[in-house]
Motif scaffolding. Structure first.
Motif, PDB file in Angstrom:
ATOM      1  N   ALA A  11      22.492  43.806   4.244  1.00  0.00           N
ATOM      2  CA  ALA A  11      23.915  43.826   3.933  1.00  0.00           C
ATOM      3  C   ALA A  11      24.660  43.101   5.037  1.00  0.00           C
ATOM      4  O   ALA A  11      24.177  43.021   6.175  1.00  0.00           O
ATOM      5  CB  ALA A  11      24.413  45.257   3.811  1.00  0.00           C
ATOM      6  N   ILE A  12      25.808  42.592   4.695  1.00  0.00           N
ATOM      7  CA  ILE A  12      26.664  41.949   5.694  1.00  0.00           C
ATOM      8  C   ILE A  12      27.744  42.953   6.066  1.00  0.00           C
ATOM      9  O   ILE A  12      28.452  43.465   5.196  1.00  0.00           O
ATOM     10  CB  ILE A  12      27.284  40.652   5.154  1.00  0.00           C
ATOM     11  N   TYR A  13      27.823  43.255   7.360  1.00  0.00           N
ATOM     12  CA  TYR A  13      28.781  44.235   7.845  1.00  0.00           C
ATOM     13  C   TYR A  13      29.423  43.694   9.115  1.00  0.00           C
ATOM     14  O   TYR A  13      28.733  43.440  10.106  1.00  0.00           O
ATOM     15  CB  TYR A  13      28.067  45.568   8.119  1.00  0.00           C
ATOM     16  N   MET A  14      30.727  43.531   9.097  1.00  0.00           N
ATOM     17  CA  MET A  14      31.476  43.059  10.272  1.00  0.00           C
ATOM     18  C   MET A  14      30.854  41.781  10.860  1.00  0.00           C
ATOM     19  O   MET A  14      30.563  41.721  12.047  1.00  0.00           O
ATOM     20  CB  MET A  14      31.537  44.150  11.339  1.00  0.00           C
ATOM     21  N   GLN A  15      30.634  40.789  10.051  1.00  0.00           N
ATOM     22  CA  GLN A  15      30.088  39.487  10.443  1.00  0.00           C
ATOM     23  C   GLN A  15      28.674  39.570  11.016  1.00  0.00           C
ATOM     24  O   GLN A  15      28.257  38.730  11.805  1.00  0.00           O
ATOM     25  CB  GLN A  15      31.013  38.795  11.439  1.00  0.00           C
ATOM     26  N   LYS A  16      27.946  40.620  10.638  1.00  0.00           N
ATOM     27  CA  LYS A  16      26.560  40.775  11.058  1.00  0.00           C
ATOM     28  C   LYS A  16      25.717  41.104   9.842  1.00  0.00           C
ATOM     29  O   LYS A  16      26.190  41.753   8.914  1.00  0.00           O
ATOM     30  CB  LYS A  16      26.426  41.947  12.044  1.00  0.00           C
ATOM     31  N   VAL A  17      24.481  40.666   9.858  1.00  0.00           N
ATOM     32  CA  VAL A  17      23.538  41.063   8.817  1.00  0.00           C
ATOM     33  C   VAL A  17      22.783  42.274   9.338  1.00  0.00           C
ATOM     34  O   VAL A  17      22.195  42.231  10.419  1.00  0.00           O
ATOM     35  CB  VAL A  17      22.554  39.918   8.483  1.00  0.00           C
ATOM     36  N   ILE A  18      22.846  43.360   8.579  1.00  0.00           N
ATOM     37  CA  ILE A  18      22.107  44.560   8.959  1.00  0.00           C
ATOM     38  C   ILE A  18      21.043  44.829   7.900  1.00  0.00           C
ATOM     39  O   ILE A  18      21.230  44.513   6.729  1.00  0.00           O
ATOM     40  CB  ILE A  18      23.018  45.792   9.146  1.00  0.00           C
ATOM     41  N   TYR A  19      19.933  45.378   8.335  1.00  0.00           N
ATOM     42  CA  TYR A  19      18.820  45.693   7.438  1.00  0.00           C
ATOM     43  C   TYR A  19      18.656  47.202   7.384  1.00  0.00           C
ATOM     44  O   TYR A  19      18.843  47.889   8.392  1.00  0.00           O
ATOM     45  CB  TYR A  19      17.536  45.050   7.944  1.00  0.00           C
ATOM     46  N   TYR A  20      18.319  47.701   6.210  1.00  0.00           N
ATOM     47  CA  TYR A  20      18.078  49.130   6.075  1.00  0.00           C
ATOM     48  C   TYR A  20      17.013  49.364   5.017  1.00  0.00           C
ATOM     49  O   TYR A  20      16.816  48.568   4.113  1.00  0.00           O
ATOM     50  CB  TYR A  20      19.370  49.896   5.766  1.00  0.00           C
ATOM     51  N   LEU A  21      16.309  50.470   5.183  1.00  0.00           N
ATOM     52  CA  LEU A  21      15.229  50.845   4.286  1.00  0.00           C
ATOM     53  C   LEU A  21      15.807  51.681   3.147  1.00  0.00           C
ATOM     54  O   LEU A  21      16.666  52.535   3.381  1.00  0.00           O
ATOM     55  CB  LEU A  21      14.195  51.657   5.067  1.00  0.00           C
ATOM     56  N   CYS A  22      15.352  51.434   1.923  1.00  0.00           N
ATOM     57  CA  CYS A  22      15.858  52.155   0.749  1.00  0.00           C
ATOM     58  C   CYS A  22      14.712  52.622  -0.128  1.00  0.00           C
ATOM     59  O   CYS A  22      13.688  51.956  -0.225  1.00  0.00           O
ATOM     60  CB  CYS A  22      16.739  51.253  -0.111  1.00  0.00           C
ATOM     61  N   ILE A  23      14.933  53.757  -0.776  1.00  0.00           N
ATOM     62  CA  ILE A  23      14.017  54.229  -1.805  1.00  0.00           C
ATOM     63  C   ILE A  23      14.678  53.946  -3.147  1.00  0.00           C
ATOM     64  O   ILE A  23      15.835  54.326  -3.366  1.00  0.00           O
ATOM     65  CB  ILE A  23      13.754  55.742  -1.674  1.00  0.00           C
ATOM     66  N   LEU A  24      13.952  53.265  -4.020  1.00  0.00           N
ATOM     67  CA  LEU A  24      14.451  53.012  -5.368  1.00  0.00           C
ATOM     68  C   LEU A  24      13.920  54.111  -6.272  1.00  0.00           C
ATOM     69  O   LEU A  24      12.706  54.314  -6.360  1.00  0.00           O
ATOM     70  CB  LEU A  24      13.977  51.644  -5.869  1.00  0.00           C
ATOM     71  N   LEU A  25      14.833  54.810  -6.930  1.00  0.00           N
ATOM     72  CA  LEU A  25      14.429  55.888  -7.829  1.00  0.00           C
ATOM     73  C   LEU A  25      14.321  55.356  -9.253  1.00  0.00           C
ATOM     74  O   LEU A  25      15.183  54.606  -9.714  1.00  0.00           O
ATOM     75  CB  LEU A  25      15.432  57.044  -7.780  1.00  0.00           C
ATOM     76  N   GLN A  26      13.260  55.770  -9.913  1.00  0.00           N
ATOM     77  CA  GLN A  26      12.965  55.305 -11.260  1.00  0.00           C
ATOM     78  C   GLN A  26      13.945  55.915 -12.258  1.00  0.00           C
ATOM     79  O   GLN A  26      14.246  57.104 -12.209  1.00  0.00           O
ATOM     80  CB  GLN A  26      11.540  55.705 -11.635  1.00  0.00           C
ATOM     81  N   ASP A  27      14.433  55.078 -13.171  1.00  0.00           N
ATOM     82  CA  ASP A  27      15.322  55.545 -14.234  1.00  0.00           C
ATOM     83  C   ASP A  27      14.474  56.210 -15.318  1.00  0.00           C
ATOM     84  O   ASP A  27      13.586  55.568 -15.880  1.00  0.00           O
ATOM     85  CB  ASP A  27      16.098  54.368 -14.814  1.00  0.00           C
ATOM     86  N   PRO A  28      14.717  57.499 -15.625  1.00  0.00           N
ATOM     87  CA  PRO A  28      13.877  58.179 -16.615  1.00  0.00           C
ATOM     88  C   PRO A  28      14.015  57.596 -18.028  1.00  0.00           C
ATOM     89  O   PRO A  28      13.088  57.676 -18.822  1.00  0.00           O
ATOM     90  CB  PRO A  28      14.371  59.637 -16.579  1.00  0.00           C
ATOM     91  N   ARG A  29      15.157  56.978 -18.336  1.00  0.00           N
ATOM     92  CA  ARG A  29      15.366  56.410 -19.669  1.00  0.00           C
ATOM     93  C   ARG A  29      14.821  54.995 -19.792  1.00  0.00           C
ATOM     94  O   ARG A  29      14.426  54.568 -20.852  1.00  0.00           O
ATOM     95  CB  ARG A  29      16.860  56.411 -20.009  1.00  0.00           C
ATOM     96  N   GLU A  30      14.825  54.261 -18.675  1.00  0.00           N
ATOM     97  CA  GLU A  30      14.384  52.863 -18.662  1.00  0.00           C
ATOM     98  C   GLU A  30      13.214  52.738 -17.695  1.00  0.00           C
ATOM     99  O   GLU A  30      13.406  52.809 -16.480  1.00  0.00           O
ATOM    100  CB  GLU A  30      15.546  51.976 -18.214  1.00  0.00           C
ATOM    101  N   PRO A  31      11.969  52.552 -18.184  1.00  0.00           N
ATOM    102  CA  PRO A  31      10.805  52.557 -17.289  1.00  0.00           C
ATOM    103  C   PRO A  31      10.830  51.454 -16.225  1.00  0.00           C
ATOM    104  O   PRO A  31      10.275  51.633 -15.142  1.00  0.00           O
ATOM    105  CB  PRO A  31       9.613  52.380 -18.218  1.00  0.00           C
ATOM    106  N   HIS A  32      11.485  50.329 -16.492  1.00  0.00           N
ATOM    107  CA  HIS A  32      11.529  49.239 -15.511  1.00  0.00           C
ATOM    108  C   HIS A  32      12.841  49.223 -14.728  1.00  0.00           C
ATOM    109  O   HIS A  32      13.048  48.360 -13.882  1.00  0.00           O
ATOM    110  CB  HIS A  32      11.328  47.882 -16.200  1.00  0.00           C
ATOM    111  N   GLY A  33      13.711  50.190 -15.005  1.00  0.00           N
ATOM    112  CA  GLY A  33      15.015  50.224 -14.348  1.00  0.00           C
ATOM    113  C   GLY A  33      15.039  51.110 -13.121  1.00  0.00           C
ATOM    114  O   GLY A  33      14.124  51.884 -12.856  1.00  0.00           O
ATOM    115  N   VAL A  34      16.126  50.980 -12.376  1.00  0.00           N
ATOM    116  CA  VAL A  34      16.353  51.781 -11.169  1.00  0.00           C
ATOM    117  C   VAL A  34      17.597  52.633 -11.413  1.00  0.00           C
ATOM    118  O   VAL A  34      18.648  52.113 -11.780  1.00  0.00           O
ATOM    119  CB  VAL A  34      16.556  50.870  -9.936  1.00  0.00           C
ATOM    120  N   SER A  35      17.456  53.941 -11.236  1.00  0.00           N
ATOM    121  CA  SER A  35      18.597  54.826 -11.477  1.00  0.00           C
ATOM    122  C   SER A  35      19.460  55.009 -10.227  1.00  0.00           C
ATOM    123  O   SER A  35      20.654  55.234 -10.322  1.00  0.00           O
ATOM    124  CB  SER A  35      18.125  56.191 -11.971  1.00  0.00           C
TER     125      SER A  35
END
Length: 139
Positions: A83-107
């Protein structure tokens, strides 16, 4: 008589000033305690168990702990996002949760280590470890 009144007024002002100062110190101490108990995160940890799920724990400066658990069946993937925050690129770790209605989607996207903001090289190490565990789960 006039000098006595002035002396009484000065004593009254002195008492009032010390009461205001005491109240200000008391409010500041209460604010500090609230900050340490509810805001200041001292440590963040991540525990990934392939057969169970992912546990995220935040430890506050006061000793209080907040733990969140996500079942492995809900986890679609773990990614490093930027993400870009205050003229800096910051990196962060995320967990993508599976959408129960859409098998290939992210909820939902759940960010990790929001307070500690580790450097990219640290995030890559955690990411690789998570990916190893997620790959073992798929096989």
């Amino acid at each position: 008589c006039l000098s006595e009144r002035l002396a009484e007024q000065e004593v009254g002002l002195s008492v009032l000033n010390s009461m205001v100062l005491s109240a200000a110190i008391f409010i500041t101490l209460i604010g500090l305690i609230v900050y340490l108990h509810f805001v200041k995160i001292d440590q963040e940890s991540l525990l990934v168990i392939g057969s169970l799920g992912i546990q995220m724990t935040s430890s506050y400066a006061s000793g209080k702990e907040n733990t969140t658990f996500i079942e492995m069946s809900q986890v679609k993937d773990v990614v490093i996002n930027e993400a870009i925050y205050m003229q800096k690129v910051i990196y962060y770790l995320c967990i993508l949760l599976q959408d129960p209605r859409e098998p290939h989607g992210v909820s939902e996207v759940v960010p990790l280590f929001q307070s500690s903001k580790p450097r990219l090289d640290c995030l890559v190490e955690v990411y690789r470890s998570c990916q190893e565990i997620l790959e073992q789960r798929k096989t």
